[in-house]
Design a protein around this motif. Structure first.
Motif, mmCIF file in Angstrom:
data_model
loop_
_atom_site.group_PDB
_atom_site.id
_atom_site.type_symbol
_atom_site.label_atom_id
_atom_site.label_comp_id
_atom_site.label_asym_id
_atom_site.label_seq_id
_atom_site.Cartn_x
_atom_site.Cartn_y
_atom_site.Cartn_z
ATOM 1 N N ASP A 153 0.861 -1.180 0.000
ATOM 2 C CA ASP A 153 0.000 0.000 0.000
ATOM 3 C C ASP A 153 0.900 1.233 0.000
ATOM 4 O O ASP A 153 1.681 1.449 0.933
ATOM 5 C CB ASP A 153 -0.882 -0.020 1.255
ATOM 6 N N SER A 154 0.813 2.049 -1.050
ATOM 7 C CA SER A 154 1.714 3.204 -1.169
ATOM 8 C C SER A 154 1.424 4.277 -0.124
ATOM 9 O O SER A 154 2.322 5.021 0.276
ATOM 10 C CB SER A 154 1.618 3.806 -2.578
ATOM 11 N N GLU A 155 0.177 4.386 0.315
ATOM 12 C CA GLU A 155 -0.175 5.439 1.284
ATOM 13 C C GLU A 155 0.521 5.227 2.621
ATOM 14 O O GLU A 155 1.036 6.172 3.223
ATOM 15 C CB GLU A 155 -1.690 5.488 1.476
ATOM 16 N N THR A 156 0.542 3.997 3.087
ATOM 17 C CA THR A 156 1.159 3.685 4.385
ATOM 18 C C THR A 156 2.564 3.108 4.241
ATOM 19 O O THR A 156 3.335 3.091 5.213
ATOM 20 C CB THR A 156 0.304 2.664 5.154
ATOM 21 N N GLY A 157 2.907 2.600 3.045
ATOM 22 C CA GLY A 157 4.174 1.915 2.844
ATOM 23 C C GLY A 157 4.171 0.492 3.357
ATOM 24 O O GLY A 157 5.203 -0.196 3.316
ATOM 25 N N SER B 294 9.562 4.316 0.296
ATOM 26 C CA SER B 294 8.949 4.806 -0.936
ATOM 27 C C SER B 294 7.430 4.797 -0.804
ATOM 28 O O SER B 294 6.832 3.819 -0.377
ATOM 29 C CB SER B 294 9.351 3.922 -2.122
ATOM 30 N N ARG B 295 6.819 5.896 -1.185
ATOM 31 C CA ARG B 295 5.357 6.009 -1.170
ATOM 32 C C ARG B 295 4.824 6.383 -2.560
ATOM 33 O O ARG B 295 3.670 6.780 -2.684
ATOM 34 C CB ARG B 295 4.913 7.040 -0.136
ATOM 35 N N SER B 296 5.671 6.254 -3.560
ATOM 36 C CA SER B 296 5.262 6.635 -4.916
ATOM 37 C C SER B 296 4.479 5.509 -5.574
ATOM 38 O O SER B 296 4.884 4.345 -5.505
ATOM 39 C CB SER B 296 6.489 6.961 -5.776
ATOM 40 N N PRO B 297 3.366 5.803 -6.226
ATOM 41 C CA PRO B 297 2.640 4.779 -6.982
ATOM 42 C C PRO B 297 3.533 4.163 -8.060
ATOM 43 O O PRO B 297 4.516 4.779 -8.496
ATOM 44 C CB PRO B 297 1.473 5.555 -7.600
ATOM 45 N N ILE B 298 3.184 2.971 -8.501
ATOM 46 C CA ILE B 298 3.961 2.243 -9.499
ATOM 47 C C ILE B 298 3.314 2.398 -10.867
ATOM 48 O O ILE B 298 2.162 2.076 -11.066
ATOM 49 C CB ILE B 298 4.058 0.757 -9.129
ATOM 50 N N GLY B 299 4.082 2.874 -11.819
ATOM 51 C CA GLY B 299 3.571 3.019 -13.184
ATOM 52 C C GLY B 299 3.357 4.473 -13.535
ATOM 53 O O GLY B 299 3.949 5.358 -12.915
ATOM 54 N N PRO B 300 2.530 4.741 -14.565
ATOM 55 C CA PRO B 300 1.585 3.824 -15.220
ATOM 56 C C PRO B 300 2.198 2.907 -16.282
ATOM 57 O O PRO B 300 1.635 1.876 -16.589
ATOM 58 C CB PRO B 300 0.572 4.767 -15.855
ATOM 59 N N GLN B 301 3.335 3.287 -16.881
ATOM 60 C CA GLN B 301 3.971 2.400 -17.848
ATOM 61 C C GLN B 301 4.652 1.261 -17.112
ATOM 62 O O GLN B 301 5.437 1.486 -16.188
ATOM 63 C CB GLN B 301 4.994 3.160 -18.683
ATOM 64 N N ARG B 302 4.355 0.028 -17.533
ATOM 65 C CA ARG B 302 4.887 -1.126 -16.805
ATOM 66 C C ARG B 302 5.267 -2.239 -17.778
ATOM 67 O O ARG B 302 4.574 -2.487 -18.768
ATOM 68 C CB ARG B 302 3.852 -1.669 -15.817
ATOM 69 N N SER B 303 6.373 -2.911 -17.469
ATOM 70 C CA SER B 303 6.751 -4.157 -18.142
ATOM 71 C C SER B 303 6.734 -5.250 -17.083
ATOM 72 O O SER B 303 7.438 -5.157 -16.072
ATOM 73 C CB SER B 303 8.154 -4.031 -18.759
ATOM 74 N N VAL B 304 5.919 -6.285 -17.296
ATOM 75 C CA VAL B 304 5.750 -7.358 -16.310
ATOM 76 C C VAL B 304 6.263 -8.668 -16.909
ATOM 77 O O VAL B 304 5.761 -9.114 -17.948
ATOM 78 C CB VAL B 304 4.278 -7.507 -15.883
#
Length: 218
Positions: free
Chosen positions: A113-117, A135-145
């Motif tokens: 959870d990015s809000e709480t880490g 880190s509390r930064s959201p992941i993406g929006p561009q993503r390679s999985v």
């Protein structure tokens, strides 16, 4: 005749535990991997990933690798046998001490959870002591999985010494933190809303082999 009900129960349990297709990663290489195509494109403020794996590797390896253009290890599940797992969030590495590996199918789930880490890890329905990321930064929006390789750059940068060798199945992703009750039920199959193993799009590369089905009780 008394053995028939027992046999029926065993077979019924087998069918109940039969999962979807299995991917076999047969050898150490930089060419064998699987690309997943998640359906959600916006940045992820929360994330849960579950994956089943079966391997006799004694070295570190990548199960699940999510990279963004700016971070190779935006989200990484990286076992370090015999008793550690590294989880990377936005290139921040956090190590969990886990029970020693045994030669059997293993279900690994990670939620963040990015809000709480708050970072949580379950292996075979057992939750280990929680961690908190800086880190509390959201992941993406561009993503390679990618399954089976560790991305040191966006969509590449593989090393054979970090690849996965073995079998993998039931990889699912959600854009929220899955509840503990669901994850703790080791044999509950729940399709991810970002990526579903049942009907999600997978692109197989190299010598990875798709197998039909498996049964945990065999």
């Amino acid at each position: 005749m008394k053995t028939l009900p027992i046999l029926f129960v065993l077979l019924s349990g087998c069918f109940a535990l039969t999962g979807q297709n299995v991917l076999l990663f047969p050898k150490e290489s930089v060419t064998d991997y699987v690309i997943l195509k998640p359906t959600v494109e916006q940045a992820l403020k929360q994330l849960t990933v579950c994956v089943r794996s079966y391997s006799d590797l004694h070295r570190e390896h990548s199960l699940f690798s999510l990279s963004t253009p700016g971070k190779g290890n935006a989200f990484l599940i990286y076992p370090v046998p015999p008793n550690k797992i590294c989880i990377s969030i936005n290139s921040e590495d956090l190590y969990f001490n886990v029970d020693p590996d045994v030669l059997d199918w293993k279900k690994t789930c990670v939620a963040w959870d990015s809000e709480t880490g708050l970072l949580q890890l379950w292996v075979n329905a057992k939750r280990y002591p929680r961690r908190v990321t800086t880190s509390r930064s959201p992941i993406g929006p561009q993503r390679s999985v990618i399954l089976g390789q560790d991305q040191d750059s966006f969509g590449g940068g593989f090393e054979a010494s970090q690849c996965f060798v073995g079998e993998m199945s039931d990889v699912n992703m959600w854009d929220y933190v899955l509840d503990t009750k669901t994850i703790s039920n080791n044999y509950l199959y729940k399709s991810g809303n970002i990526f579903s193993w049942t009907n999600g799009t997978k692109e197989i590369k190299g010598g990875v082999i798709g197998l039909e089905k498996y049964c945990n009780s065999l």
